[in-house]
Design a protein around this motif. Structure first.
Motif, PDB file in Angstrom:
ATOM      1  N   HIS A 147      56.771  43.544  65.263  1.00 36.33           N
ATOM      2  CA  HIS A 147      56.680  41.936  65.368  1.00 36.33           C
ATOM      3  C   HIS A 147      55.324  41.626  64.784  1.00 36.33           C
ATOM      4  N   LEU A 148      54.531  41.916  65.674  1.00 37.83           N
ATOM      5  CA  LEU A 148      52.951  41.641  65.670  1.00 37.83           C
ATOM      6  C   LEU A 148      52.580  41.953  64.013  1.00 37.83           C
ATOM      7  N   PHE A 149      52.746  43.097  63.461  1.00 32.73           N
ATOM      8  CA  PHE A 149      52.570  43.583  62.036  1.00 32.73           C
ATOM      9  C   PHE A 149      53.255  42.622  61.078  1.00 32.73           C
ATOM     10  N   ASN A 150      54.477  42.176  61.182  1.00 29.43           N
ATOM     11  CA  ASN A 150      55.172  41.162  60.397  1.00 29.43           C
ATOM     12  C   ASN A 150      54.377  39.882  60.154  1.00 29.43           C
ATOM     13  N   ILE A 151      54.108  39.258  61.622  1.00 34.28           N
ATOM     14  CA  ILE A 151      53.487  37.872  61.543  1.00 34.28           C
ATOM     15  C   ILE A 151      52.128  38.155  60.933  1.00 34.28           C
ATOM     16  N   ALA A 152      51.243  39.073  61.291  1.00 34.55           N
ATOM     17  CA  ALA A 152      49.950  39.239  60.587  1.00 34.55           C
ATOM     18  C   ALA A 152      50.031  39.325  59.212  1.00 34.55           C
ATOM     19  N   THR A 153      51.208  40.094  58.533  1.00 33.08           N
ATOM     20  CA  THR A 153      51.244  40.217  57.061  1.00 33.08           C
ATOM     21  C   THR A 153      51.689  38.965  56.634  1.00 33.08           C
ATOM     22  N   ASP A 154      52.611  38.136  57.096  1.00 33.59           N
ATOM     23  CA  ASP A 154      52.774  36.549  56.594  1.00 33.59           C
ATOM     24  C   ASP A 154      51.406  36.022  56.252  1.00 33.59           C
ATOM     25  N   ILE A 155      50.532  35.969  57.190  1.00 28.43           N
ATOM     26  CA  ILE A 155      49.451  35.181  57.200  1.00 28.43           C
ATOM     27  C   ILE A 155      48.550  35.640  56.143  1.00 28.43           C
ATOM     28  N   ILE A 156      48.454  37.377  56.194  1.00 29.54           N
ATOM     29  CA  ILE A 156      47.609  37.722  55.279  1.00 29.54           C
ATOM     30  C   ILE A 156      48.061  37.548  53.701  1.00 29.54           C
ATOM     31  N   ASN A 157      49.436  37.616  53.670  1.00 26.05           N
ATOM     32  CA  ASN A 157      49.918  37.429  52.313  1.00 26.05           C
ATOM     33  C   ASN A 157      49.739  35.858  51.776  1.00 26.05           C
ATOM     34  N   SER A 158      49.814  35.031  52.821  1.00 24.49           N
ATOM     35  CA  SER A 158      49.306  33.653  52.342  1.00 24.49           C
ATOM     36  C   SER A 158      47.943  33.247  51.769  1.00 24.49           C
ATOM     37  N   ARG A 159      46.910  34.153  52.404  1.00 24.40           N
ATOM     38  CA  ARG A 159      45.607  34.371  51.927  1.00 24.40           C
ATOM     39  C   ARG A 159      45.561  34.889  50.526  1.00 24.40           C
ATOM     40  N   TRP A 160      46.363  35.974  50.216  1.00 25.60           N
ATOM     41  CA  TRP A 160      46.277  36.768  48.995  1.00 25.60           C
ATOM     42  C   TRP A 160      46.824  35.729  48.190  1.00 25.60           C
ATOM     43  N   GLN A 161      47.854  34.779  48.315  1.00 27.49           N
ATOM     44  CA  GLN A 161      48.548  33.681  47.502  1.00 27.49           C
ATOM     45  C   GLN A 161      47.245  32.812  47.018  1.00 27.49           C
ATOM     46  N   ALA A 162      46.535  32.449  47.972  1.00 29.36           N
ATOM     47  CA  ALA A 162      45.431  31.610  47.791  1.00 29.36           C
ATOM     48  C   ALA A 162      44.345  32.126  46.786  1.00 29.36           C
ATOM     49  N   LEU A 163      43.864  33.288  47.072  1.00 29.23           N
ATOM     50  CA  LEU A 163      43.010  34.032  46.211  1.00 29.23           C
ATOM     51  C   LEU A 163      43.637  34.193  44.609  1.00 29.23           C
ATOM     52  N   GLY A 164      44.945  34.394  44.581  1.00 25.87           N
ATOM     53  CA  GLY A 164      45.529  34.357  43.371  1.00 25.87           C
ATOM     54  C   GLY A 164      45.528  33.125  42.812  1.00 25.87           C
ATOM     55  N   TYR A 165      45.951  32.135  43.578  1.00 26.78           N
ATOM     56  CA  TYR A 165      45.749  30.723  42.874  1.00 26.78           C
ATOM     57  C   TYR A 165      44.447  30.517  42.030  1.00 26.78           C
ATOM     58  N   CYS A 166      43.379  30.954  42.976  1.00 26.03           N
ATOM     59  CA  CYS A 166      41.761  30.887  42.214  1.00 26.03           C
ATOM     60  C   CYS A 166      41.863  31.530  40.953  1.00 26.03           C
ATOM     61  N   ILE A 167      42.386  32.842  40.818  1.00 24.54           N
ATOM     62  CA  ILE A 167      42.317  33.640  39.763  1.00 24.54           C
ATOM     63  C   ILE A 167      43.215  33.220  38.540  1.00 24.54           C
ATOM     64  N   GLN A 168      44.422  32.560  39.093  1.00 24.99           N
ATOM     65  CA  GLN A 168      45.141  31.861  38.036  1.00 24.99           C
ATOM     66  C   GLN A 168      44.776  30.673  37.318  1.00 24.99           C
ATOM     67  N   GLN A 169      44.050  30.041  38.060  1.00 26.47           N
ATOM     68  CA  GLN A 169      43.334  28.746  37.530  1.00 26.47           C
ATOM     69  C   GLN A 169      42.280  29.254  36.364  1.00 26.47           C
ATOM     70  N   ILE A 170      41.395  30.044  36.862  1.00 26.86           N
ATOM     71  CA  ILE A 170      40.615  30.693  36.002  1.00 26.86           C
ATOM     72  C   ILE A 170      41.046  31.061  34.938  1.00 26.86           C
ATOM     73  N   ASP A 171      42.405  31.865  34.889  1.00 28.86           N
ATOM     74  CA  ASP A 171      43.120  32.380  33.687  1.00 28.86           C
ATOM     75  C   ASP A 171      43.342  31.349  32.881  1.00 28.86           C
ATOM     76  N   ASN A 172      43.896  30.097  33.425  1.00 27.30           N
ATOM     77  CA  ASN A 172      44.628  29.083  32.662  1.00 27.30           C
ATOM     78  C   ASN A 172      43.392  28.244  31.936  1.00 27.30           C
ATOM     79  N   MET A 173      42.393  28.163  32.449  1.00 26.37           N
ATOM     80  CA  MET A 173      41.222  27.829  31.812  1.00 26.37           C
ATOM     81  C   MET A 173      40.831  28.452  30.813  1.00 26.37           C
ATOM     82  N   PHE A 174      40.927  29.644  30.799  1.00 32.97           N
ATOM     83  CA  PHE A 174      40.375  30.661  29.751  1.00 32.97           C
ATOM     84  C   PHE A 174      41.377  30.344  28.571  1.00 32.97           C
ATOM     85  N   PHE A 175      42.749  30.454  28.781  1.00 33.08           N
ATOM     86  CA  PHE A 175      43.514  30.332  27.735  1.00 33.08           C
ATOM     87  C   PHE A 175      43.681  28.935  27.287  1.00 33.08           C
TER      88      PHE A 175
END
Length: 286
Positions: free
Chosen positions: A253-281
């Protein structure tokens, strides 16, 4: 009525001059995205193998899938190299393969903290590669719209926040499963419980002060949205692992809760990269 058709060949020389730069930037962005996915998988593999080594064999299915995913991601990164457009040198790719093979071959025989350190070394290497690719990408843009101050916030701020959470997931899950927390694990967990909220607050302040061509509000919203789950997680680890001789918290249970939070952080970092990608195109239409 005769319609004039633009002469594509007339601009061929100019286009040929721009082609290498365009594809080089494209390869950098794709490589950065793949390196992030690889880091995410290595972090999960660390947490899952620490749980398995602690005695919870239900994590084996997750481990087996990650051991298929990680070589495939390394293969895709390797094949981003095309002719003279090479985001990463071959010796760097070889080092990734060697470090992963070292983990893969010996993880079942590793001591817990050795397993933790081997994975951490690989994550540190991936962080350096992401930074290098991002630096090279920004340097290749003749009209940069993103300041260099964005890079340390993205890599040393958001990436490190993710890695601290991932380290905490592995250490605390193992402690929950073995129902014991050794001196070294105790010290590391205590450090992370203090470091994570402090560094997160600094990260949010940095995003508020930074000027970018795109809005950073979705990132701030995502982090703040998970403030309560994060606070509950940190408090649970403090009370039910560090402050008690009788650990009785569910590791899965602890692993899954932590993973949900970590995944949300990765999505935030992915948002930054995707915005850079959008600007590039979007620069293709100017």
């Amino acid at each position: 009525m005769i319609i004039a058709v633009p002469n594509i060949d007339a601009n061929t020389h100019h286009l040929e001059a721009e082609d290498p730069a365009f594809y080089q930037q494209h390869y950098y962005l794709v490589t950065i995205k793949l390196l992030c996915q690889l880091t995410r998988a290595v972090q999960q593999h660390r947490g899952a193998t620490m749980a398995f080594l602690g005695g919870d064999y239900s994590f084996m299915e997750r481990i087996s899938q990650l051991q298929l995913d990680i070589p495939r991601l390394i293969y895709l990164i390797k094949n981003q190299n095309s002719d003279h457009l090479i985001p990463l040198r071959q010796d760097i790719i070889d080092s990734l393969v060697t470090n992963w093979d070292t983990i893969l071959i010996g993880w079942k025989q590793d001591q817990i903290m050795h397993n933790f350190e081997f994975h951490g070394h690989l994550v540190d290497e991936l962080k350096r590669l992401i930074r290098k690719c991002m630096q090279d990408f920004l340097a290749s843009d003749p009209t940069p719209k993103i300041t260099t101050s964005f890079l340390p916030i993205l890599i040393d701020g958001l990436f490190d926040n993710i890695e601290h959470l991932a380290k905490l997931r592995g250490l605390s899950t193992n402690a929950a499963i073995v129902k014991a927390c050794g001196q070294e694990s105790h010290a590391r967990i205590a450090f992370l419980l203090k470091e994570i909220p402090e560094r997160q607050q600094l990260l949010l302040q940095s995003f508020e002060e930074l000027e970018t061509p795109f809005s950073l509000q979705p990132i701030r919203d995502s982090i703040q949205q998970h403030n309560k789950p994060l606070h509950r997680l940190l408090l649970s680890i403090q009370i039910q692992i560090l402050d008690t001789p009788d650990i009785n918290i569910n590791g899965n249970h602890l692993f899954n809760i932590a993973t949900d939070i970590i995944n949300s952080r990765w999505q935030a970092l992915g948002y930054c990269i995707q915005q850079i990608d959008n600007m590039f195109f979007n620069e293709l239409l100017r």
